[in-house]
Every structure is written in C-alpha cells, then in structure tokens.
Design a protein around this motif. Structure first.
Motif, mmCIF file in Angstrom:
data_model
loop_
_atom_site.group_PDB
_atom_site.id
_atom_site.type_symbol
_atom_site.label_atom_id
_atom_site.label_comp_id
_atom_site.label_asym_id
_atom_site.label_seq_id
_atom_site.Cartn_x
_atom_site.Cartn_y
_atom_site.Cartn_z
ATOM 1 N N LEU A 164 0.754 -1.310 -0.009
ATOM 2 C CA LEU A 164 -0.087 -0.100 -0.003
ATOM 3 C C LEU A 164 0.907 1.082 0.085
ATOM 4 O O LEU A 164 0.340 2.063 -0.732
ATOM 5 N N ARG A 165 1.934 1.236 0.767
ATOM 6 C CA ARG A 165 2.760 2.500 0.653
ATOM 7 C C ARG A 165 3.550 2.663 -0.515
ATOM 8 O O ARG A 165 3.565 3.634 -1.040
ATOM 9 N N THR A 166 3.811 1.549 -1.219
ATOM 10 C CA THR A 166 4.521 1.646 -2.768
ATOM 11 C C THR A 166 3.446 2.288 -3.576
ATOM 12 O O THR A 166 3.840 3.092 -4.555
ATOM 13 N N GLU A 167 2.154 1.787 -3.417
ATOM 14 C CA GLU A 167 0.952 2.140 -4.291
ATOM 15 C C GLU A 167 0.827 3.579 -4.131
ATOM 16 O O GLU A 167 0.540 4.422 -5.233
ATOM 17 N N LEU A 168 0.733 4.131 -3.169
ATOM 18 C CA LEU A 168 0.439 5.505 -2.691
ATOM 19 C C LEU A 168 1.633 6.414 -3.022
ATOM 20 O O LEU A 168 1.364 7.441 -3.364
ATOM 21 N N LEU A 169 2.953 5.906 -2.676
ATOM 22 C CA LEU A 169 4.025 6.718 -3.305
ATOM 23 C C LEU A 169 3.947 7.003 -4.498
ATOM 24 O O LEU A 169 4.447 8.160 -5.289
ATOM 25 N N GLY A 170 3.504 5.947 -5.475
ATOM 26 C CA GLY A 170 3.664 6.106 -6.882
ATOM 27 C C GLY A 170 2.358 7.020 -7.166
ATOM 28 O O GLY A 170 2.653 7.770 -8.255
ATOM 29 N N PHE A 171 1.397 7.052 -6.771
ATOM 30 C CA PHE A 171 0.516 7.989 -6.975
ATOM 31 C C PHE A 171 0.758 9.472 -6.739
ATOM 32 O O PHE A 171 0.543 10.379 -7.382
ATOM 33 N N PHE A 172 1.184 9.656 -5.381
ATOM 34 C CA PHE A 172 1.931 10.986 -5.048
ATOM 35 C C PHE A 172 3.093 11.535 -6.200
ATOM 36 O O PHE A 172 3.232 12.657 -6.293
ATOM 37 N N ASP A 173 3.689 10.625 -6.473
ATOM 38 C CA ASP A 173 4.867 10.809 -7.484
ATOM 39 C C ASP A 173 4.123 11.385 -8.544
ATOM 40 O O ASP A 173 4.719 12.369 -9.310
ATOM 41 N N GLN A 174 3.059 10.582 -9.151
ATOM 42 C CA GLN A 174 2.509 11.225 -10.406
ATOM 43 C C GLN A 174 1.832 12.640 -10.309
ATOM 44 O O GLN A 174 1.679 13.421 -11.037
ATOM 45 N N VAL A 175 1.269 12.862 -8.878
ATOM 46 C CA VAL A 175 0.698 14.326 -8.437
ATOM 47 C C VAL A 175 1.772 15.148 -8.874
ATOM 48 O O VAL A 175 1.709 16.234 -9.096
ATOM 49 N N LEU A 176 2.918 14.791 -8.109
ATOM 50 C CA LEU A 176 4.294 15.949 -8.238
ATOM 51 C C LEU A 176 4.406 16.106 -9.568
ATOM 52 O O LEU A 176 5.081 17.222 -9.633
ATOM 53 N N ALA A 177 4.711 14.861 -10.308
ATOM 54 C CA ALA A 177 5.043 15.073 -11.633
ATOM 55 C C ALA A 177 4.138 16.115 -12.285
ATOM 56 O O ALA A 177 4.515 16.936 -13.291
ATOM 57 N N GLY A 178 2.941 15.902 -12.009
ATOM 58 C CA GLY A 178 1.757 16.667 -12.731
ATOM 59 C C GLY A 178 2.033 18.255 -12.414
ATOM 60 O O GLY A 178 1.553 19.216 -13.359
ATOM 61 N N LEU A 179 2.361 18.549 -11.050
ATOM 62 C CA LEU A 179 2.510 19.845 -10.746
ATOM 63 C C LEU A 179 3.840 20.518 -11.289
ATOM 64 O O LEU A 179 3.941 21.687 -11.252
#
Length: 200
Positions: free
Chosen positions: A180-195
């Motif tokens: 779950l941590r890996t999944e969430l970190l990947g999601f937030f990486d996408q958010v950061l990349a989008g910003l």
C-alpha cells in the motif's frame, strides 16, 4: 529556572503520555482504560485525573505529541534535501513510513476521528499539516517547480489527500503496509510530476 515541583509535574505528565502512547498503539483507544494507563505508568488513577480530565483529553495529548514528533521528522527531511522538489518527496516518503507505525498511523489516523470526534480531528490535522503543506507548495513555486502559483485552497486539498492516505495505512493490517505504501508513493509521485515543471 524551573522549580523542582514543576519538573516533577512535567515528568509525571510525560510518563502518563508515554504509557498511554504504548497502550493506544497496541490496544487502540477503545481497548485502553484509565486504569490501564495508571498501571503501566506505575501511578494511581487519581494521578491520571489530576493531569487530564479523562481518556479523551489524555488521547489528545498523545495525539499532539505524535504529530509534533513526526512533523519534526518531516521538517528535517525537507530541510536536508538539495531542493524543494526532492524535499517534498522526502517528506512524503517520511510521512508514509510514519503512517505504518502503530504509534502514529493507528493513533492519529485510525483512532483519531473516533477519540476526538470528526470535527476536532480535522482541526488538529489542519493545525499540524496546513502550514507545512503550504510551506512546501510555496517553496516549489518559489524555486520554479510549479506551473501555476498555489491557490489558497491547495493546502487544504493536499491535506485531505494525505489524511486519506494516512487513514488507509493506519487502518491496514501490517502485512499490507509495504504494498500500500508503494502504491500511494507512486500515486503521489504522479501528482508531483503533474504539478512540477522544469526550472526556468
């Protein structure tokens, strides 16, 4: 200079918070009584009530201590990074790791809304998280990593996302934490990349 009496009072309170932290992390808010805390702390039940009006007040003291400790770790992760973008990711990783710890994930995110009530829990989360998130967003904007300047609503939205992530991790069984941590970190990486945009 602090008086011996004040030092003794602080030590007693600290001992009660430490004992309660261990019990809340292991048994949860509902499974812990004032008698349990007094016994683990080696004090009387009266001593607990001398310092706290009840279990909810004791829980809030534990909650605040955990938030303060973890936010110190988040600040260190941000401040020691080479730039704000790396710092944002380091702080995020530190946060997700902390959420897998019972003394933070269970206390703050799993039992926090139950023990404090939803509105008070949200107030406490905002007290600790809003300014830190605003600092990260402002730093990203200042260093040229954001396509647009952050709006006044952005820290609140990001805080909501992180609180949801904390609740997921805090409520998940330990064997699910890594995935779950890996999944969430990947999601937030996408958010950061989008910003984020390249500087300049």
């Amino acid at each position: 200079m602090t008086s011996p009496r004040a030092e003794a009072t602080a030590a007693t309170r600290s001992g009660l918070v430490e004992a309660a932290t261990a019990l809340f992390a292991e048994r949860g808010f509902a499974g812990t009584s004032i008698d349990d805390v007094a016994a683990v702390a080696g004090m009387t039940k009266g001593a607990v009530y001398h310092h706290f009006t009840g279990k909810a007040a004791l829980f809030e003291a534990v909650f605040s201590a955990r938030e303060a400790e973890v936010h110190a770790r988040l600040g260190a992760a941000l401040d020691t990074a080479p730039d704000h973008l790396a710092g944002a990711r380091a702080a995020l990783t530190t946060f997700l790791d902390a959420c897998t710890e019972p003394a933070y994930g269970r206390i703050v995110f799993r039992d926090g809304p139950l023990a404090l009530g939803w509105e008070r829990w949200r107030e406490c989360e905002a007290d600790y998280g809003y300014a830190f998130i605003a600092r990260i967003l402002d730093g990203l904007a200042r260093e040229g990593y954001l396509a647009r300047s952050p709006g006044v609503s952005h820290p609140t939205v990001v805080l909501g996302m992180l609180s949801s992530a904390g609740q997921l991790l805090g409520g998940a069984p330990p064997e699910q934490h890594a995935a779950l941590r890996t999944e969430l970190l990947g999601f937030f990486d996408q958010v950061l990349a989008g910003l984020a945009v390249a500087p300049g």
